[in-house]
Design a protein around this motif. Sequence first.
Motif, PDB file in Angstrom:
ATOM      1  N   VAL A 106       0.850  -1.197   0.000  1.00 32.34           N
ATOM      2  CA  VAL A 106       0.000   0.000   0.000  1.00 32.34           C
ATOM      3  C   VAL A 106       0.881   1.241   0.000  1.00 32.34           C
ATOM      4  N   VAL A 107       1.940   1.223   0.807  1.00 33.28           N
ATOM      5  CA  VAL A 107       2.918   2.317   0.816  1.00 33.28           C
ATOM      6  C   VAL A 107       4.301   1.721   0.571  1.00 33.28           C
ATOM      7  N   LYS A 108       5.147   2.461  -0.082  1.00 30.72           N
ATOM      8  CA  LYS A 108       6.468   1.957  -0.491  1.00 30.72           C
ATOM      9  C   LYS A 108       7.531   2.101   0.603  1.00 30.72           C
ATOM     10  N   GLU A 109       7.280   2.903   1.637  1.00 34.56           N
ATOM     11  CA  GLU A 109       8.275   3.135   2.675  1.00 34.56           C
ATOM     12  C   GLU A 109       8.574   1.838   3.435  1.00 34.56           C
ATOM     13  N   ASP A 110       9.775   1.798   4.021  1.00 32.67           N
ATOM     14  CA  ASP A 110      10.182   0.643   4.824  1.00 32.67           C
ATOM     15  C   ASP A 110       9.479   0.680   6.175  1.00 32.67           C
ATOM     16  N   GLU A 111       9.258  -0.495   6.735  1.00 34.26           N
ATOM     17  CA  GLU A 111       8.677  -0.569   8.068  1.00 34.26           C
ATOM     18  C   GLU A 111       9.605   0.131   9.045  1.00 34.26           C
ATOM     19  N   GLY A 112       9.025   0.921   9.962  1.00 34.35           N
ATOM     20  CA  GLY A 112       9.790   1.701  10.909  1.00 34.35           C
ATOM     21  C   GLY A 112       9.952   3.153  10.469  1.00 34.35           C
ATOM     22  N   HIS A 145       3.491  -2.286   5.874  1.00 35.11           N
ATOM     23  CA  HIS A 145       3.228  -1.502   4.667  1.00 35.11           C
ATOM     24  C   HIS A 145       1.903  -1.836   3.988  1.00 35.11           C
ATOM     25  N   GLY A 146       1.222  -2.886   4.443  1.00 28.40           N
ATOM     26  CA  GLY A 146      -0.064  -3.266   3.856  1.00 28.40           C
ATOM     27  C   GLY A 146       0.103  -3.920   2.493  1.00 28.40           C
ATOM     28  N   TRP A 147      -0.979  -4.462   1.994  1.00 28.18           N
ATOM     29  CA  TRP A 147      -0.979  -5.094   0.671  1.00 28.18           C
ATOM     30  C   TRP A 147      -2.207  -4.655  -0.095  1.00 28.18           C
ATOM     31  N   VAL A 148      -2.057  -4.499  -1.382  1.00 27.47           N
ATOM     32  CA  VAL A 148      -3.172  -4.205  -2.276  1.00 27.47           C
ATOM     33  C   VAL A 148      -3.020  -5.101  -3.514  1.00 27.47           C
ATOM     34  N   ALA A 149      -4.128  -5.671  -3.961  1.00 34.46           N
ATOM     35  CA  ALA A 149      -4.097  -6.474  -5.185  1.00 34.46           C
ATOM     36  C   ALA A 149      -4.000  -5.514  -6.369  1.00 34.46           C
ATOM     37  N   THR A 150      -2.981  -5.693  -7.188  1.00 29.69           N
ATOM     38  CA  THR A 150      -2.807  -4.815  -8.341  1.00 29.69           C
ATOM     39  C   THR A 150      -3.611  -5.290  -9.540  1.00 29.69           C
ATOM     40  N   GLU A 151      -4.028  -6.540  -9.484  1.00 29.18           N
ATOM     41  CA  GLU A 151      -4.780  -7.129 -10.582  1.00 29.18           C
ATOM     42  C   GLU A 151      -5.531  -8.349 -10.056  1.00 29.18           C
TER      43      GLU A 151
END
Length: 174
Positions: A106-112, A145-151
């Motif tokens: 969902v977001v590209k940043e690293d955890e933390g 960072h979460g997950w989102v299905a891109t397809e």
Amino acid sequence: MTFFERLKLALRILFGGPIPEGLKALPEKPGKAELPAPAAAAPPTPQAVHASALFVLGLLQREGRLLDFLQEDVSQAADADLGAAARVVHDGCRRVLVQYLPLAPVVKEDEGATLQVPKGFDANRFRLSGNVTGEGPWSGALKHHGWVATEVKLPALPQSVDVTVLAPAEVELP
């Protein structure tokens, strides 16, 4: 009106011309039969509503034996055995996700990392925890960072498939 007069009128209205006053509210023809209201469709079964979810569970079972793994009581299993089994399940289930439901963070940043969450954020994409006060924006540490299905590339299901059968019984013949 003749056919050509009606055609001329229809073309004029079609291309933005005014509708003549007499045609704006035409009365019903006498003796016109009322059409029956369409019959209400039967509500779909839970299996039909959730067919794609059941299909994905079946794929995860077929490729990674996920359901076998989750249904097993692993409380007495040795860590090494559990790790070896998890590796096989992970590999098969990951193949299913890559093929049918590719994912992205969902977001590209690293955890933390420190992340700014704006006021009016999409609650499907962010979950705030900890000391959540005020109306935002908020600043906090990214825990996941979460997950989102891109397809979604699931095949169409044939009508003859019983999606509730997540894995058929396997019988080896002599």
